[in-house]
Design a protein around this motif. Structure first.
Motif, PDB file in Angstrom:
ATOM      1  N   LEU A 165      -2.299  -4.202  -2.181  1.00 48.15           N
ATOM      2  CA  LEU A 165      -2.855  -2.861  -2.316  1.00 48.15           C
ATOM      3  C   LEU A 165      -3.132  -2.523  -3.781  1.00 48.15           C
ATOM      4  CD1 LEU A 165      -0.625  -0.795   0.144  1.00 48.15           C
ATOM      5  CD2 LEU A 165      -3.090  -1.174   0.379  1.00 48.15           C
ATOM      6  N   LEU A 166      -2.320  -3.052  -4.681  1.00 52.99           N
ATOM      7  CA  LEU A 166      -2.501  -2.792  -6.105  1.00 52.99           C
ATOM      8  C   LEU A 166      -3.590  -3.664  -6.705  1.00 52.99           C
ATOM      9  CD1 LEU A 166       1.226  -2.466  -7.233  1.00 52.99           C
ATOM     10  CD2 LEU A 166      -0.410  -0.640  -6.736  1.00 52.99           C
ATOM     11  N   GLY A 167      -4.009  -4.694  -5.995  1.00 49.14           N
ATOM     12  CA  GLY A 167      -5.074  -5.551  -6.494  1.00 49.14           C
ATOM     13  C   GLY A 167      -4.827  -7.001  -6.145  1.00 49.14           C
ATOM     14  N   GLU A 168      -5.881  -7.688  -5.754  1.00 49.43           N
ATOM     15  CA  GLU A 168      -5.808  -9.122  -5.530  1.00 49.43           C
ATOM     16  C   GLU A 168      -5.841  -9.848  -6.877  1.00 49.43           C
ATOM     17  OE1 GLU A 168      -5.363 -10.687  -2.772  1.00 49.43           O
ATOM     18  OE2 GLU A 168      -5.732  -9.159  -1.245  1.00 49.43           O
ATOM     19  N   PRO A 169      -5.323 -11.083  -6.950  1.00 46.98           N
ATOM     20  CA  PRO A 169      -5.438 -11.829  -8.205  1.00 46.98           C
ATOM     21  C   PRO A 169      -6.900 -11.953  -8.622  1.00 46.98           C
ATOM     22  CG  PRO A 169      -3.885 -12.913  -6.747  1.00 46.98           C
ATOM     23  CD  PRO A 169      -4.533 -11.812  -5.946  1.00 46.98           C
ATOM     24  N   ALA A 212      -3.347   4.176 -12.632  1.00 50.65           N
ATOM     25  CA  ALA A 212      -4.783   4.156 -12.348  1.00 50.65           C
ATOM     26  C   ALA A 212      -5.065   3.550 -10.977  1.00 50.65           C
ATOM     27  CB  ALA A 212      -5.514   3.376 -13.437  1.00 50.65           C
ATOM     28  N   ARG A 213      -4.277   2.581 -10.575  1.00 49.88           N
ATOM     29  CA  ARG A 213      -4.471   1.951  -9.269  1.00 49.88           C
ATOM     30  C   ARG A 213      -4.092   2.917  -8.141  1.00 49.88           C
ATOM     31  NH1 ARG A 213      -5.497  -3.551 -10.085  1.00 49.88           N
ATOM     32  NH2 ARG A 213      -5.307  -4.046 -12.303  1.00 49.88           N
ATOM     33  N   VAL A 214      -3.059   3.713  -8.368  1.00 40.64           N
ATOM     34  CA  VAL A 214      -2.713   4.754  -7.399  1.00 40.64           C
ATOM     35  C   VAL A 214      -3.882   5.717  -7.235  1.00 40.64           C
ATOM     36  CG1 VAL A 214      -1.251   6.797  -7.063  1.00 40.64           C
ATOM     37  CG2 VAL A 214      -0.220   4.606  -7.694  1.00 40.64           C
ATOM     38  N   GLU A 215      -4.473   6.120  -8.352  1.00 45.18           N
ATOM     39  CA  GLU A 215      -5.582   7.066  -8.298  1.00 45.18           C
ATOM     40  C   GLU A 215      -6.799   6.440  -7.621  1.00 45.18           C
ATOM     41  OE1 GLU A 215      -6.444  10.702 -11.104  1.00 45.18           O
ATOM     42  OE2 GLU A 215      -7.006   8.822 -12.093  1.00 45.18           O
ATOM     43  N   ARG A 216      -7.059   5.155  -7.904  1.00 44.59           N
ATOM     44  CA  ARG A 216      -8.207   4.498  -7.271  1.00 44.59           C
ATOM     45  C   ARG A 216      -7.996   4.316  -5.774  1.00 44.59           C
ATOM     46  NH1 ARG A 216      -8.361   1.220 -12.114  1.00 44.59           N
ATOM     47  NH2 ARG A 216      -7.571  -0.625 -11.035  1.00 44.59           N
ATOM     48  N   LEU A 217      -6.764   4.175  -5.349  1.00 42.03           N
ATOM     49  CA  LEU A 217      -6.468   4.107  -3.917  1.00 42.03           C
ATOM     50  C   LEU A 217      -6.675   5.457  -3.231  1.00 42.03           C
ATOM     51  CD1 LEU A 217      -3.238   1.903  -3.787  1.00 42.03           C
ATOM     52  CD2 LEU A 217      -5.405   1.378  -2.652  1.00 42.03           C
ATOM     53  N   GLY A 218      -6.748   6.515  -4.016  1.00 45.01           N
ATOM     54  CA  GLY A 218      -6.940   7.840  -3.458  1.00 45.01           C
ATOM     55  C   GLY A 218      -5.692   8.450  -2.873  1.00 45.01           C
ATOM     56  N   ALA A 224      -7.272  14.304   3.038  1.00 48.22           N
ATOM     57  CA  ALA A 224      -7.739  12.934   2.821  1.00 48.22           C
ATOM     58  C   ALA A 224      -6.697  12.117   2.062  1.00 48.22           C
ATOM     59  CB  ALA A 224      -9.070  12.935   2.073  1.00 48.22           C
ATOM     60  N   VAL A 225      -6.044  12.739   1.088  1.00 46.04           N
ATOM     61  CA  VAL A 225      -4.969  12.050   0.362  1.00 46.04           C
ATOM     62  C   VAL A 225      -3.830  11.706   1.308  1.00 46.04           C
ATOM     63  CG1 VAL A 225      -3.200  12.309  -1.421  1.00 46.04           C
ATOM     64  CG2 VAL A 225      -5.539  13.071  -1.870  1.00 46.04           C
ATOM     65  N   THR A 226      -3.454  12.651   2.134  1.00 48.56           N
ATOM     66  CA  THR A 226      -2.377  12.425   3.110  1.00 48.56           C
ATOM     67  C   THR A 226      -2.729  11.280   4.049  1.00 48.56           C
ATOM     68  OG1 THR A 226      -1.769  14.768   3.033  1.00 48.56           O
ATOM     69  CG2 THR A 226      -1.021  13.496   4.934  1.00 48.56           C
ATOM     70  N   ARG A 227      -3.961  11.250   4.507  1.00 47.77           N
ATOM     71  CA  ARG A 227      -4.391  10.201   5.429  1.00 47.77           C
ATOM     72  C   ARG A 227      -4.391   8.826   4.747  1.00 47.77           C
ATOM     73  NH1 ARG A 227      -8.853  12.143   6.296  1.00 47.77           N
ATOM     74  NH2 ARG A 227     -10.158  10.789   5.000  1.00 47.77           N
TER      75      ARG A 227
END
Length: 426
Positions: free
Chosen positions: A217-221, A361-367, A394-397
């Motif tokens: 979820l945080l990013g693929e290699p 930033a990854r949390v924010e990009r995940l929405g 939308a954030v909750t979902r």
């Protein structure tokens, strides 16, 4: 292939330690012997996990933890202090402790700052794997780590050419930091750096495999990650079995879900005002709050009498507590970030340093949350952003969707499979 001996060399906070404990327990369950080589502060946690502990550091525990944290998390000088003055300066003492044990071991797994373990892995006959605990460590041109400054981050992510500039700059700036490691290598009759490069960057990535020990979820290699990189998923370790203290459980049962505030284990002493501002934010929101101080010293900085609806605890199992939160406010450590994702709760991330701005930033990009730099963390700003994420369906979902994904991951099993495969190849 039961009966092998694996050494895990880690330098850092509990966030660096816990994934190793998860993998170590999985390996022990398969009949292997695991030794965790770390700083003395981790001795009890390793023993509680049922693993053997090796003191592999000559660094004394700081007497003034607040002053130490202030140095470690200084936005400009902090990384140099941690890498050069702590980890690199400790390489000889760490090597002296590790070498005799590793001479009889079948594999070693090392982290970014485990410089002595890297040397042993490079030169020994045992299998050598390394662990990457967050995506930022790769310093990828294709997926450059966020700096916490929006305009710069947007520029860097515009193309691999731009992203590569940050990596080149980082390697140039930090090269002097590992001089003690290069000098020690020369004293052993080795070249100043390994064939892979500087030990803080390319040289940390192991010959026999790189374990990306975090959720995809945080990013693929990225495409420029080492060839033998395998992402494992979250390697989750829950000390105490996710049991909540009676006082905390009673508080949670007595009212609406609170907002949980925590700075984890490393940054806890870096933000003296964080807890006080957090209390004011919850008052402004008319929300109950649970504050995790991380230490008795930080609790002492709060008023003796707290407002109704505010509970202070030194520590609580993140998984069990976050699952009962309305939202989680944290520092962006990768372990805490993944626990908040696993709980499926909206997040507000206040990063302090190291990989934390990138995780945020990854949390924010995940929405699933928003970011507020630690230097700008004030009650009014925190309350405004929390009001935003708590009121956004939308954030909750998306947070609930992320939880379903990460809860299916079994990183410890995949990491153990990879370690066993590397030992068979050797």
């Amino acid at each position: 292939m039961a009966g092998r001996h694996i050494v895990m060399a880690t330098v850092g906070s509990q966030g660096d330690l816990f994934p190793f404990l998860a993998v170590g327990r999985e390996l022990v369950a398969r009949g292997h012997r695991v030794t965790v080589a770390a700083h003395a502060i981790h001795r009890e946690a390793v023993a509680a996990a049922g693993l053997a502990f090796l003191l592999a550091s000559g660094i004394a525990e700081p007497e003034d933890k607040a002053a130490f944290a202030a140095r470690a998390f200084h936005p400009l000088r902090g990384p140099r202090f941690v890498v050069r003055d702590l980890a690199a300066a400790d390489v000889a003492a760490s090597y002296a402790a590790l070498a005799p044990v590793c001479a009889e071991a079948d594999a070693i797994v090392t982290t970014t700052l485990a410089f002595a373990g890297q040397i042993i892995g490079e030169t020994g006959r045992l299998a050598w794997l390394s662990a990457v605990l967050s995506p930022a460590v790769f310093l990828s041109a294709w997926d450059p780590p966020a700096t916490g400054y929006a305009r710069l981050d947007t520029f860097l992510r515009g193309s691999p050419r731009r992203g590569g500039w940050l990596g080149r700059l980082a390697r140039t700036v930090t090269a002097p930091w590992t001089r003690p490691v290069r000098d020690f290598r020369v004293s052993l009759g080795l070249p100043p750096v390994s064939p892979w490069g500087d030990p803080f960057h390319q040289g940390q990535h192991a010959r026999d495999g790189v374990l990306a020990m975090y959720s995809p979820l945080l990013g693929e290699p990225p495409p420029d990650a080492p060839a033998r990189t395998r992402i494992t998923g979250q390697c989750r370790y829950a000390p105490g079995g996710d049991r909540l203290a009676p006082e905390l459980a009673a508080f949670l049962d007595a009212g609406d879900a609170p907002i949980v505030y925590t700075l984890g284990s490393a940054a806890v002493h870096a933000g003296a005002s964080f807890l006080r501002e957090s209390i004011e934010a919850s008052v402004a929101l008319r929300r109950r709050a649970v504050l995790l101080t991380g230490s008795p010293e930080m609790r002492a900085r709060l008023p003796a009498a707290l407002l109704e609806g505010v509970l202070v605890q030194e520590y609580a199992p993140h998984g069990a507590l976050f699952a009962r939160a309305a939202a989680v406010v944290h520092h962006g450590g990768v372990g805490t970030t993944q626990e908040a994702l696993r709980a499926g709760r909206p997040q507000l991330v206040a990063p302090h340093g190291f990989d934390q701005p990138d995780n945020a930033a990854r949390v924010e990009r995940l929405g699933v949350g928003r970011v507020l730099r630690a230097s700008r963390y004030r009650a009014d700003r925190a309350a405004a952003l929390l009001r935003e994420v708590l009121g956004d369906d939308a954030v909750t979902r998306r947070a609930a969707d992320a939880a379903r994904v990460i809860q299916r991951e079994d990183g410890a099993r995949i990491a153990a499979d990879t370690i066993e495969a590397a030992m068979r190849e050797r």
